[in-house]
Every structure is written in structure tokens, then in C-alpha cells.
Design a protein around this motif. Structure first.
Motif, PDB file in Angstrom:
ATOM      1  N   LYS A  97       0.851  -1.193   0.006  1.00 51.42           N
ATOM      2  CA  LYS A  97      -0.065   0.013  -0.135  1.00 51.42           C
ATOM      3  C   LYS A  97       0.769   1.410   0.026  1.00 51.42           C
ATOM      4  O   LYS A  97       0.804   2.080   0.810  1.00 51.42           O
ATOM      5  CB  LYS A  97      -0.946   0.061   1.309  1.00 51.42           C
ATOM      6  CG  LYS A  97      -2.003  -1.225   1.136  1.00 51.42           C
ATOM      7  CD  LYS A  97      -2.924  -1.198   2.343  1.00 51.42           C
ATOM      8  CE  LYS A  97      -3.927  -2.199   2.156  1.00 51.42           C
ATOM      9  NZ  LYS A  97      -3.457  -3.583   1.951  1.00 51.42           N
ATOM     10  N   PRO A  98       1.692   1.565  -0.975  1.00 57.15           N
ATOM     11  CA  PRO A  98       2.614   2.730  -1.178  1.00 57.15           C
ATOM     12  C   PRO A  98       1.549   3.994  -1.270  1.00 57.15           C
ATOM     13  O   PRO A  98       0.451   3.580  -1.914  1.00 57.15           O
ATOM     14  CB  PRO A  98       3.538   2.622  -2.112  1.00 57.15           C
ATOM     15  CG  PRO A  98       2.733   1.412  -3.115  1.00 57.15           C
ATOM     16  CD  PRO A  98       1.938   0.632  -2.180  1.00 57.15           C
ATOM     17  N   THR A  99       1.648   5.156  -1.154  1.00 56.68           N
ATOM     18  CA  THR A  99       0.832   6.195  -1.079  1.00 56.68           C
ATOM     19  C   THR A  99       0.862   6.663  -2.330  1.00 56.68           C
ATOM     20  O   THR A  99       1.701   6.449  -3.427  1.00 56.68           O
ATOM     21  CB  THR A  99       1.405   7.562  -0.425  1.00 56.68           C
ATOM     22  OG1 THR A  99       2.744   7.798  -0.876  1.00 56.68           O
ATOM     23  CG2 THR A  99       1.564   7.132   1.096  1.00 56.68           C
ATOM     24  N   LYS A 100      -0.501   7.095  -2.831  1.00 51.61           N
ATOM     25  CA  LYS A 100      -0.546   7.381  -4.262  1.00 51.61           C
ATOM     26  C   LYS A 100       0.195   8.379  -4.832  1.00 51.61           C
ATOM     27  O   LYS A 100       0.472   8.699  -6.017  1.00 51.61           O
ATOM     28  CB  LYS A 100      -2.133   7.682  -4.532  1.00 51.61           C
ATOM     29  CG  LYS A 100      -2.876   6.447  -4.300  1.00 51.61           C
ATOM     30  CD  LYS A 100      -4.634   6.918  -4.734  1.00 51.61           C
ATOM     31  CE  LYS A 100      -5.399   5.762  -4.513  1.00 51.61           C
ATOM     32  NZ  LYS A 100      -6.740   5.876  -4.905  1.00 51.61           N
ATOM     33  N   SER A 101       0.952   9.152  -4.155  1.00 48.24           N
ATOM     34  CA  SER A 101       1.835  10.204  -4.594  1.00 48.24           C
ATOM     35  C   SER A 101       3.541   9.771  -4.397  1.00 48.24           C
ATOM     36  O   SER A 101       4.361  10.368  -5.131  1.00 48.24           O
ATOM     37  CB  SER A 101       1.754  11.544  -3.671  1.00 48.24           C
ATOM     38  OG  SER A 101       2.089  11.165  -2.490  1.00 48.24           O
ATOM     39  N   SER A 102       3.721   8.410  -4.082  1.00 49.24           N
ATOM     40  CA  SER A 102       4.981   7.943  -4.017  1.00 49.24           C
ATOM     41  C   SER A 102       5.355   7.347  -5.403  1.00 49.24           C
ATOM     42  O   SER A 102       4.644   7.129  -6.365  1.00 49.24           O
ATOM     43  CB  SER A 102       4.990   6.803  -2.978  1.00 49.24           C
ATOM     44  OG  SER A 102       4.363   5.616  -3.414  1.00 49.24           O
ATOM     45  N   LEU A 103       6.849   7.543  -5.533  1.00 46.81           N
ATOM     46  CA  LEU A 103       7.410   7.344  -6.975  1.00 46.81           C
ATOM     47  C   LEU A 103       7.206   5.686  -7.200  1.00 46.81           C
ATOM     48  O   LEU A 103       6.714   5.435  -8.384  1.00 46.81           O
ATOM     49  CB  LEU A 103       8.709   7.294  -6.760  1.00 46.81           C
ATOM     50  CG  LEU A 103       9.672   7.140  -8.174  1.00 46.81           C
ATOM     51  CD1 LEU A 103       9.226   8.055  -9.233  1.00 46.81           C
ATOM     52  CD2 LEU A 103      11.265   7.453  -7.867  1.00 46.81           C
ATOM     53  N   ASN A 151       4.727   1.751 -10.827  1.00 51.64           N
ATOM     54  CA  ASN A 151       3.886   0.642 -10.996  1.00 51.64           C
ATOM     55  C   ASN A 151       2.486   0.754 -11.878  1.00 51.64           C
ATOM     56  O   ASN A 151       2.302   0.058 -12.603  1.00 51.64           O
ATOM     57  CB  ASN A 151       3.376   0.064  -9.632  1.00 51.64           C
ATOM     58  CG  ASN A 151       4.472  -0.346  -8.900  1.00 51.64           C
ATOM     59  OD1 ASN A 151       5.786  -0.375  -9.229  1.00 51.64           O
ATOM     60  ND2 ASN A 151       4.407  -0.957  -7.453  1.00 51.64           N
ATOM     61  N   ILE A 152       1.801   1.829 -11.591  1.00 51.22           N
ATOM     62  CA  ILE A 152       0.713   2.236 -12.266  1.00 51.22           C
ATOM     63  C   ILE A 152       0.961   2.717 -13.677  1.00 51.22           C
ATOM     64  O   ILE A 152       0.222   2.037 -14.592  1.00 51.22           O
ATOM     65  CB  ILE A 152      -0.118   3.327 -11.481  1.00 51.22           C
ATOM     66  CG1 ILE A 152      -0.573   3.136 -10.382  1.00 51.22           C
ATOM     67  CG2 ILE A 152      -1.102   3.882 -12.760  1.00 51.22           C
ATOM     68  CD1 ILE A 152      -1.760   1.994 -10.347  1.00 51.22           C
TER      69      ILE A 152
END
Length: 450
Positions: A401-407, A412-413
């Protein structure tokens, strides 16, 4: 249809014959490296000049490098997810169970098992077909007017595979797969040397690196080439390979990956560059065929090419064995009794019967469909890209669950979006080539359609 298993309903390892026998956990990191190398570095690398034909030098290098980086990153993420689950007391030894557990969807279990089965059976058929073709090449050079047909060589290969298929566990293949690693280096060096010899000889073919004249044809060829490269880098069985490691597995798979990708670097680039340099846009889907043209003398010493063909033939047996392990594990989990010994008559007889039937099926399909290369292009696009380029990123994001603002999340996305699109276009391009080549298809033919 039976209800899909819930994540907490998977069988315990001590009650699961597939886990206890086929996927026994005794291996070291270098054994995982041997298995990974056999799964990825195979005779398909001899199609890389053909893949470059649809991309050219610049895009070819870019795609080959980008896919290498992405797959290494992808396999690394999946290994971390597996290690995380093990630390939480949920060690997963099957891709399908890992996906169903992490994503919380029992239907994911069936999605993964369907894709894995398509890939593994496809590669099993392809390995037998190519091994039969290797025998045919040797036979036709020794006896140009011989009467034996391709399907007869496929029958010979199938008989050998039936015997080898009785090796009971994935771990028992470690020595075979070490040999496979050296074989892949051996035939790569032989082919590279043959290409350099051909390129510098007086019979060197004229070089033309121009892409197709039609813009639409260039686009389709490019996506077909991308699918080919993706399929070459793919394996789809990393969790099953990691399952063969003795616990704890932390850090072991990374070492195995580094070993594998060192071999990839040496073999992939040398084969792609040397083959495309010599033959350009005339590169055959198997560079050995380009070096052995039908309408002229061999472009390299016959003994070099003959030895290369022998090395390819031998490695194809190892590849067929590795990609059969998921099927054998499913058979064993349904037919064997874990309370009996692995070599007890209760377990030995069903194993011999079921594995023999599976290999015979693959051999029959290889003989019946010698145009399987085109079908494998479709399987690669719809199989390897979801399992090796998309699902590992999804599993990592759901697990850590990395934050959506993380690199990490953004990378990944981005990979998911790009390779989902590439997979769809690659599947469309491969199906288009299948349709265009349909007039060449003939059941039980003695010629393999490129």
C-alpha cells in the motif's frame, strides 16, 4: 462450476501432495537461478533478430532493455510480496493462491490458473515441436533424400519426454537446469560466432535495415515484435520456482534473479545484435534457418551450426520439463496420497499414467499444429504480459500500500497502463499475423510455418 476457493481455504502443505512432492522446498538460491535461467533463456532468443526486424536498431535496443528492466523489477516485487506473506505465516507456493489471497478474490485463482495452463501447455507443445524440428534439420543434412517426416521426429522427442517427465519433483531438475544454463551459453556463442563469420564472408547476404513501407504494417510489426520480446522475457512461474527454496527464503530469490539476468545480458544482446547485423530485415524467425538457407550453401561451418542445433535440442528437454511442473503439481495434488511415500505404488502408478498422457497430448498437438509459432505469439501477448508485467505491480500495491503520490506507486501504475495497452495491441497484431498466415497452415505438415 465449483465455487472458487477462499484465501483461507487453501490446503495445508502437510496435507497437499502437490506441495509436498512436486514443489518440495529444499533448494538453495543458485538452484532457483538455474530454474529461472532455464525458464527464460531458451532457444526463443534466436528469434530476437526477427523481433528487431519489426523495430529497427533504435527501438529494438530500447524495447529489449526496457523489458529487461521492467521484468527484473516485476520479479523482484513479486518476490518481496511472497516474502512478506511468508513472514505473516502465509507462505504461498503457487501463483494462483498468491493472487487470490492478496487480491481477496477467489475468481483470481481461476484466472491465473487458466493463463498459466495456456502458457505452460503452449510452451510444452512448442518445446516438443522445436526439438522435433532440430532432429529434422540434422536428419535432412545427413540424409537429404530421407523419407522421415516431422511428425516422426516429434514422436521420438515425445518418447524421450515421457521418460524424463517421471522425475518427481521440481527440485530434482536442478542438475538438468544447470546443464541447461551452460547449453544456452554454448549455442548463443556458437550462433554469434557463425553470424560474425557469415557477415564477414564473401557470401555475406546484402544488408537492409529498412522497415516496412506501409505505416500500418510498420505499426503491426512493431507490436508483434514487442509481444515476441515480452514472451521471451516472461516465465509466469516465479512463485512456483521460489517455492522450491528451503525456508527462510528472504533474499535468496534476489540472488537467483541476479544470476539469471547476468546470463540474459550476455545471451540476449549478443544474439540480437549479431543476427540483425548480418540479416537485417531478412532475418528469419529462427536465426539458425537464416544461417542454413534452402537455396544456397551454409553461411557458417556446418559443424558449428550442427553443434548449435544439438545444444538447442538438449535444452528444449529441460524447458519442457520446467514448464510442465505446474501441470504435474495439479495432477499430484488431485491424484496422490501425501500419507504414502513419493515412490509408493499408490502414487507412482497414477503419476506415470497422468504424466504420460499429458506429454502424449503435447506431442500430438505439436505434430498436428506445426504452425504453433503463430499461436504462441497470441499466447505470449495474452499470457505473459498479464502475469509478468501487470499482476506483480498490482500485488505489490495491494500488499504494501504505497501512497498514491509515491514514486513506487506511480511507476507501478505506469507499467500496468503501458503494458496492458501493449498486450492488447500485441494480441491483436499476433492474431492478425495468424490470419494472414492461415493459407500456409496444414495439419501434420512436415514444414514449420514461421
Amino acid at each position: 462450476m465449483a465455487s472458487p476457493p477462499k484465501p483461507d481455504a487453501f490446503p495445508r502443505r502437510d496435507a497437499d501432495a502437490g506441495a509436498a512432492f512436486v514443489l518440495e522446498s529444499k533448494g538453495e538460491w543458485w538452484h532457483a537461478g538455474f530454474h529461472l535461467t532455464t525458464a527464460i533463456v531458451g532457444p526463443t532468443i534466436l528469434t530476437l533478430p526477427y523481433a528487431f526486424r519489426g523495430l529497427g536498431w533504435g527501438l529494438g535496443f530500447l524495447c529489449l532493455t526496457a523489458m529487461g528492466v521492467v521484468t527484473f523489477y516485476s520479479y523482484l516485487l513479486m518476490s518481496k510480496v511472497l516474502e512478506h506473506c511468508e513472514k505473516e505465516g502465509r507462505r504461498h507456493i503457487r501463483f494462483r493462491e498468491l493472487a487470490a489471497d492478496v487480491l481477496g478474490s477467489g475468481w483470481m485463482f481461476y484466472f491465473v490458473i487458466f493463463i498459466q495452463t495456456a502458457i505452460n501447455t503452449g510452451i510444452g507443445i512448442g518445446a516438443i515441436l522445436l526439438a522435433g524440428e532440430c532432429l529434422q534439420i540434422m536428419y535432412s543434412n545427413l540424409s537429404p533424400n530421407g523419407s522421415l517426416k516431422l511428425y516422426e521426429f516429434i514422436a521420438m522427442v515425445t518418447a524421450v519426454m515421457i521418460v524424463l517427465s517421471q522425475l518427481p519433483t521440481f527440485h530434482s531438475l536442478r542438475h538438468i537446469n544447470l546443464g541447461s544454463l551452460f547449453l544456452s551459453l554454448g549455442y548463443t556463442f556458437l550462433v554469434v560466432g557463425a553470424c560474425v563469420h557469415a557477415g564477414l564472408s564473401k557470401n555475406a547476404p546484402p544488408r537492409d535495415y529498412a522497415l516496412e513501407s506501409s505505416e500500418s504494417a510498420r505499426i503491426f510489426s512493431a507490436f508483434t515484435s514487442i509481444s515476441i520480446i515480452a514472451a521471451i522475457y516472461g516465465n509466469g512461474i516465479l512463485p512456483e520456482i521460489q517455492a522450491t527454496l528451503a525456508p527462510p527464503v528472504t533474499g535468496k530469490m534476489v540472488k537467483g534473479l541476479l544470476m539469471c539476468y547476468a546470463v540474459i545480458f550476455v545471451t540476449f544482446y549478443s544474439a540480437a545484435v549479431s543476427g540483425y547485423w548480418v540479416f537485417g530485415n531478412k532475418s528469419n524467425s529462427n536465426i539458425l534457418k537464416s544461417l542454413l538457407p534452402d537455396d544456397g550453401p551454409a553461411l557458417a561451418p556446418t559443424w558449428v551450426l550442427g553443434l548449435g542445433v544439438v545444444f538447442v535440442l538438449l535444452q528444449l528437454f529441460a524447458i519442457g520439463l520446467v514448464y510442465s511442473q505446474v501441470a504435474y503439481e495439479i495432477m499430484e495434488s488431485q491424484s496422490a496420497d501425501v500419507k504414502e511415500g513419493i515412490f509408493s505404488m499408490r502414487n507412482l502408478i497414477p503419476r506415470i499414467i497422468l504424466r504420460t498422457l499429458y506429454v502424449v497430448f503435447c506431442g500430438f498437438m505439436a505434430a498436428m499444429l506445426p504452425f504453433f509459432g503463430d499461436i504462441n505469439g497470441v499466447v505470449g501477448a495474452i499470457g505473459f504480459i498479464p502475469l509478468d508485467f501487470v499482476l506483480p505491480m498490482v500485488l505489490y500495491n495491494r500488499t504494501f500500500k504505497p501512497t498514491k503520490s509515491s514514486l513506487t506507486y506511480l511507476i507501478n501504475i505506469s507499467i500496468i497502463i503501458v503494458f496492458t495497452g501493449a498486450g492488447l495491441m500485441g494480441a491483436f497484431s499476433s492474431i492478425r499475423k495468424l490470419i494472414l498466415d492461415a493459407n500456409q497452415f496444414k495439419l501434420f505438415s512436415s514444414n514449420v510455418v514461421d
